[in-house]
Design an enzyme around this catalytic site. Structure first.
Site: not given
Ligand code: CTP
Length: 422
Positions: A229, A297, A307, A324-325
């Site tokens: 991104n 995400d 490749k 993972p978040d």
């Molecule tokens: N974040 C993270 N790990 C992920 C996704 C997000 O640590 N896999 C953290 C980002 O660093 C940020 C926060 O979560 O601090 C919010 O990220 P954002 O992209 O705005 O939101 P999402 O949680 O991904 O939700 P959406 O895309 O549905 O708005």
């Protein structure tokens, strides 16, 4: 010596820099390069924050700025000649190099970096650099090819391995008409990095450990392709720099960016979300975690080992799976949860509402929400407009400011949070 310029602190709003720089002695070595004119502003900015700046001007430097201007701005004698008897009687090169809290070389030309790396002592500047027992910071400025040359890169690596702090360079247009890395960092960023170098031991966050995630992640499709991104990493890197400047032991875990490593942080470079999470977990325990990275995400469920080829069968179908978040994982209740977990919310609509929901659902203490609609220019840009959502639903609307200013304000808020908590 004509009239001197007197400084007041009225226009300086960065209280942390003032605290760190107040009454500090800085030896500023100005070597040759068109960027030498920026060092004049550097002298002013350091003095505005209460530092005293003594300058050494090399022969090359004096081709770009005059000793008279430098001494008028520093309100001190300018040192140029190692064999000048008066200078040696008044202040020899040994005293000159040791009666300072920090030696800064700005601009640092390819030539002076090479001399430093090889221990040459051919003039007053290089002799003082060899004789000093104080921390040294260099602020390189040169043509992009000269910066990228293997010799310069090897010299910088040598200097870094000896503990010399390297501030910049940054990417941009050059005086010679070319574009790339080699521009001297902006003066405000140099001041912040100098404060970071000086401020580590006794800052408001000293003794606390902080993790910051920054930049994008790269999710492999095959060995040569990836999903990414537009995150530049500027905000996360600025926050890490500001934390380090406040004395926090700072670990910056970053996806690929084009930014220089901030001064005073431990850098962990990763590519994918999973690597980033692993690096965060390995860096625990920490009291503060700030997730600024634009983590992808999704990733490709099974990246190809080789490749992928066009084989006439049409484009491949990429099956995506969720990453993972990292923020959610770090903020999960448990004995390893940092005391203060902060996230960002990149939104394009209903900014505060979405941020509140995110704060709650991810169990974070604070969320800094920003509008990243393309018209705001936030992604990749230098400015940010933040609304801070506290878990107790306190919302603060911050005016639009630079990403460095956002970082400083956030770190100041963290400092007061801990002092109120204490
Ligand atoms: N974040 C993270 N790990 C992920 C996704 C997000 O640590 N896999 C953290 C980002 O660093 C940020 C926060 O979560 O601090 C919010 O990220 P954002 O992209 O705005 O939101 P999402 O949680 O991904 O939700 P959406 O895309 O549905 O708005």
């Amino acid at each position: 010596m004509g009239h001197y310029i007197k400084y007041s602190f009225q226009n300086v709003d960065n209280a942390e820099d003032i605290m760190v720089l107040q009454d500090k002695q800085i030896l500023l070595i100005i070597s040759g390069g068109i960027a030498a004119f920026k060092s004049l502003d550097l002298i002013r900015r350091l003095r505005e924050r209460g530092a005293s700046v003594r300058c050494v001007l090399t022969a090359g430097g004096s081709q770009f700025v005059t000793p008279l201007t430098v001494s008028a701005l520093s309100e001190q004698k300018v040192y140029q000649d190692i064999f000048s008897l008066t200078d040696e009687a008044e202040m020899g090169h040994i005293r000159l190099s040791r009666e300072s809290d920090l030696v800064v070389v700005a601009p640092a030309s390819a030539d002076i970096l090479a001399k430093m790396a090889n221990g040459l002592a051919t003039d007053l500047a290089t002799t003082a650099l060899l004789a000093t027992d104080k921390p040294v910071a260099v602020v390189p400025a040169m043509n992009v090819r000269m910066w990228e040359h293997a010799a310069t890169q090897a010299n910088i690596a040598t200097l870094k391995s000896r503990g010399v702090a390297c501030i910049g360079p940054v990417e941009g247009d050059m005086a010679c008409g070319e574009y790339g890395f080699g521009r001297m960092s902006d003066v405000e960023d140099i001041v912040a990095a100098i404060a970071a170098t000086l401020g580590q031991p006794n800052g408001p966050l000293s003794g606390r450990r902080a993790i910051v995630t920054s930049g994008p992640t790269h999710e492999a499709i095959d060995p040569v392709r990836y999903i990414a991104n537009r995150s530049s990493g500027k905000q996360g890197h600025a926050i890490a720099a500001a934390l380090a400047q406040s004395g926090a032991e700072t670990i910056l875990i970053s996806g690929p960016t084009a930014l220089p490593d901030p001064t005073g942080v431990t850098m962990v470079k990763v590519e994918s979300a999973r690597d980033m999470l692993a690096a965060c977990e390995q860096s625990l325990p920490a009291e503060i975690a700030i997730c600024v990275a634009a983590v992808s995400d999704w990733r490709v469920a099974s990246a190809a080992d080789q490749k992928m080829k066009k084989n006439g069968g049409g484009p491949p179908q990429l099956e995506l799976t969720e990453n993972p978040d990292i923020l959610r994982t770090l903020a999960k209740a448990g004995n390893k949860r940092p005391r203060l977990v902060i996230g960002f919310a990149a939104e394009t609509e209903n900014v505060v509402e979405n941020a509140r929901a995110k704060c709650k659902s991810k169990n974070t203490d604070w969320i800094l929400a920003n509008d990243v609609s393309p018209a705001t220019g936030t992604f990749g840009g230098d400015a940010n407009t933040i609304q801070l959502v506290d878990g107790n639903v306190i919302v603060e609307a911050w005016p639009t400011m630079t990403k460095s200013e956002v970082a400083e304000r956030l770190v100041a808020r963290i400092g007061s949070h801990f002092s109120e908590d204490a």
